[in-house]
Design an enzyme around this catalytic site. Structure first.
Site, PDB file in Angstrom:
ATOM      1  N   ASP A  26      38.750  49.588  43.084  1.00  0.00           N
ATOM      2  CA  ASP A  26      37.850  49.859  42.096  1.00  0.00           C
ATOM      3  C   ASP A  26      38.583  51.315  41.206  1.00  0.00           C
ATOM      4  O   ASP A  26      39.060  52.221  41.905  1.00  0.00           O
ATOM      5  CB  ASP A  26      36.371  50.285  42.356  1.00  0.00           C
ATOM      6  CG  ASP A  26      35.625  49.938  41.228  1.00  0.00           C
ATOM      7  OD1 ASP A  26      36.145  49.177  40.036  1.00  0.00           O
ATOM      8  OD2 ASP A  26      34.468  50.201  41.225  1.00  0.00           O
ATOM      9  N   HIS A  43      45.164  47.917  35.393  1.00  0.00           N
ATOM     10  CA  HIS A  43      45.354  46.710  36.455  1.00  0.00           C
ATOM     11  C   HIS A  43      46.841  46.791  36.498  1.00  0.00           C
ATOM     12  O   HIS A  43      46.958  46.545  37.814  1.00  0.00           O
ATOM     13  CB  HIS A  43      44.806  45.441  35.691  1.00  0.00           C
ATOM     14  CG  HIS A  43      43.379  45.502  35.380  1.00  0.00           C
ATOM     15  ND1 HIS A  43      42.362  45.958  36.318  1.00  0.00           N
ATOM     16  CD2 HIS A  43      42.730  44.770  34.381  1.00  0.00           C
ATOM     17  CE1 HIS A  43      41.067  46.044  35.941  1.00  0.00           C
ATOM     18  NE2 HIS A  43      41.312  45.216  34.750  1.00  0.00           N
ATOM     19  N   LEU A 137      51.938  42.057  59.461  1.00  0.00           N
ATOM     20  CA  LEU A 137      50.521  42.278  58.833  1.00  0.00           C
ATOM     21  C   LEU A 137      50.173  41.093  58.299  1.00  0.00           C
ATOM     22  O   LEU A 137      50.764  40.423  57.644  1.00  0.00           O
ATOM     23  CB  LEU A 137      50.871  43.435  57.720  1.00  0.00           C
ATOM     24  CG  LEU A 137      49.560  43.558  56.879  1.00  0.00           C
ATOM     25  CD1 LEU A 137      48.531  44.646  57.714  1.00  0.00           C
ATOM     26  CD2 LEU A 137      49.861  44.454  55.613  1.00  0.00           C
TER      27      LEU A 137
HETATM   28  C1  IPE Z   1      34.545  44.945  42.287  1.00  0.00           C
HETATM   29  O1  IPE Z   1      34.560  45.930  41.527  1.00  0.00           O
HETATM   30  C2  IPE Z   1      35.495  43.800  42.644  1.00  0.00           C
HETATM   31  C3  IPE Z   1      36.905  44.298  42.791  1.00  0.00           C
HETATM   32  C4  IPE Z   1      37.225  45.413  42.913  1.00  0.00           C
HETATM   33  C5  IPE Z   1      37.428  43.221  42.608  1.00  0.00           C
HETATM   34  P1  IPE Z   1      33.650  45.827  40.156  1.00  0.00           P
HETATM   35  O2  IPE Z   1      34.341  46.993  39.349  1.00  0.00           O
HETATM   36  O3  IPE Z   1      33.792  44.676  39.497  1.00  0.00           O
HETATM   37  O4  IPE Z   1      32.350  46.067  40.549  1.00  0.00           O
HETATM   38  P2  IPE Z   1      30.908  46.321  40.036  1.00  0.00           P
HETATM   39  O5  IPE Z   1      30.648  45.147  39.173  1.00  0.00           O
HETATM   40  O6  IPE Z   1      31.216  47.566  39.262  1.00  0.00           O
HETATM   41  O7  IPE Z   1      29.899  46.394  41.212  1.00  0.00           O
HETATM   42  C1  IPE Z   2      38.898  47.268  39.686  1.00  0.00           C
HETATM   43  O1  IPE Z   2      38.966  48.004  38.601  1.00  0.00           O
HETATM   44  C2  IPE Z   2      39.806  46.070  39.206  1.00  0.00           C
HETATM   45  C3  IPE Z   2      39.097  44.636  39.218  1.00  0.00           C
HETATM   46  C4  IPE Z   2      37.718  44.677  39.081  1.00  0.00           C
HETATM   47  C5  IPE Z   2      39.695  43.659  38.750  1.00  0.00           C
HETATM   48  P1  IPE Z   2      37.923  48.034  37.571  1.00  0.00           P
HETATM   49  O2  IPE Z   2      38.498  47.251  36.363  1.00  0.00           O
HETATM   50  O3  IPE Z   2      36.576  47.573  37.982  1.00  0.00           O
HETATM   51  O4  IPE Z   2      37.976  49.446  36.971  1.00  0.00           O
HETATM   52  P2  IPE Z   2      36.524  50.344  36.473  1.00  0.00           P
HETATM   53  O5  IPE Z   2      35.649  50.111  37.732  1.00  0.00           O
HETATM   54  O6  IPE Z   2      36.184  49.690  35.313  1.00  0.00           O
HETATM   55  O7  IPE Z   2      37.031  51.576  36.275  1.00  0.00           O
HETATM   56 MG    MG Z   3      34.926  48.627  38.608  1.00  0.00          MG
END
Ligand code: IPE
Ligand code: IPE
Ligand code: MG
Length: 269
Positions: A26, A43, A137
């Site tokens: 995240d 991303h 792995l």
């Molecule tokens: C969780 O991250 C899903 C992934 C990392 C793929 P999100 O950023 O979507 O989670 P929430 O919605 O903030 O909990």
């Molecule tokens: C996690 O990073 C990746 C996915 C959920 C695909 P985020 O896109 O949720 O990044 P933040 O949380 O907005 O910084």
């Molecule tokens: Mg996020």
């Protein structure tokens, strides 16, 4: 199929290096925002962190790495971001799977694939087939995955295979149909990006995992950051319901001793 012990039913073996690490990657969006870049740039950069962490896990002797790449709730994001993520996934499948194979990595995807483009599903299936015999792995990508979906799909499969189980069944009957039935439950769960929640990741499988949260944003999570998480794991005492005294009389090295030894070493340094 090998059945791995359930942490709530039996006491699973515990090693110094976590056998299975599961990560919620995240913070990509915030990483980009801090640099006045579009979220999707985060991303893209996140894929580089994925490569580094896979390599580091192989080098450290981790057997299973499970990465949450796209949740069943992430479809709620702006359409442009969802399409960018799908393109990125497609591209990674085209380019990276061959490299995984060269490195002896077994590749798996868990999640509800029915919403994906057929081209993506085809590449996933080919990648899984190509790498099925690899043993270094097991890399699992959770895509359109949700912990509740997993439990429901396992229930459906179990009842389809054994309708008589409607009358009653045990944990192992259900867990045999969960998406990650080919590996042990995670020893270490990591979430980057500062949030402290599961976000519908592995609800069943994390029952006895050790949790590690870090503010580091995913694109900045490198091998050194992984080592900090593993070091934190190595200080934990995994009791699985027992007392600390029981662990000591069983002859297992108590984590408190490990801790005392490592702080003595750092004092001497
Ligand atoms: C969780 O991250 C899903 C992934 C990392 C793929 P999100 O950023 O979507 O989670 P929430 O919605 O903030 O909990
Ligand atoms: C996690 O990073 C990746 C996915 C959920 C695909 P985020 O896109 O949720 O990044 P933040 O949380 O907005 O910084
Ligand atoms: Mg996020």
């Amino acid at each position: 199929m090998t059945l791995f012990p359930s942490s709530t039913q039996e006491i699973p073996p515990v090693g110094e290096v976590p056998r299975h690490i599961a990560i919620i990657m995240d913070g990509n969006g915030r990483w980009a925002k801090k640099r006045f870049m579009p979220r999707v740039a985060g991303h893209k950069r996140g894929v580089e962190a994925v490569r580094e962490i896979i390599k580091a896990c192989v080098e450290r002797g981790v057997s299973y790495l499970t990465l949450f790449a796209f949740s069943s709730e992430n479809w709620r994001r702006p359409q442009e971001e969802v399409s960018f993520l799908m393109q990125l996934f497609l591209r990674a499948l085209e380019v990276e799977v061959a490299k995984l194979h060269e490195n002896g990595i077994r590749f798996r995807v868990v999640g509800d694939l029915s919403r994906f483009d057929p081209q993506i599903v085809d590449l996933i299936q080919r990648g899984e087939a190509l790498t099925a015999g690899n043993t270094s792995l097991t890399l699992t990508i959770a895509a359109n995955y949700g912990g509740r979906w997993d439990i429901l799909q396992a229930m459906e499969k179990m009842l389809a295979a054994n309708p008589e189980k409607r009358g009653g069944f045990a944990e192992a009957d259900l867990s045999a149909h969960l998406a990650l039935n080919y590996g042990p439950e995670p020893d270490l769960f990591i979430r980057t990006g500062g949030e402290q929640r599961i976000s519908n990741f592995l609800l069943w499988q994390l029952a006895y995992s050790e949790f590690y949260f870090t503010d580091t944003l995913w694109p900045e999570f490198d091998a050194a950051a992984l080592d900090l998480a593993i070091a934190s794991y190595q200080q934990r005492e995994r009791r699985f319901g027992r007392t600390s005294e029981q662990l000591q009389s069983d002859g297992a090295t108590p984590r408190s001793e490990v801790q005392a030894r490592s702080s003595a070493t750092s004092e001497n340094a």
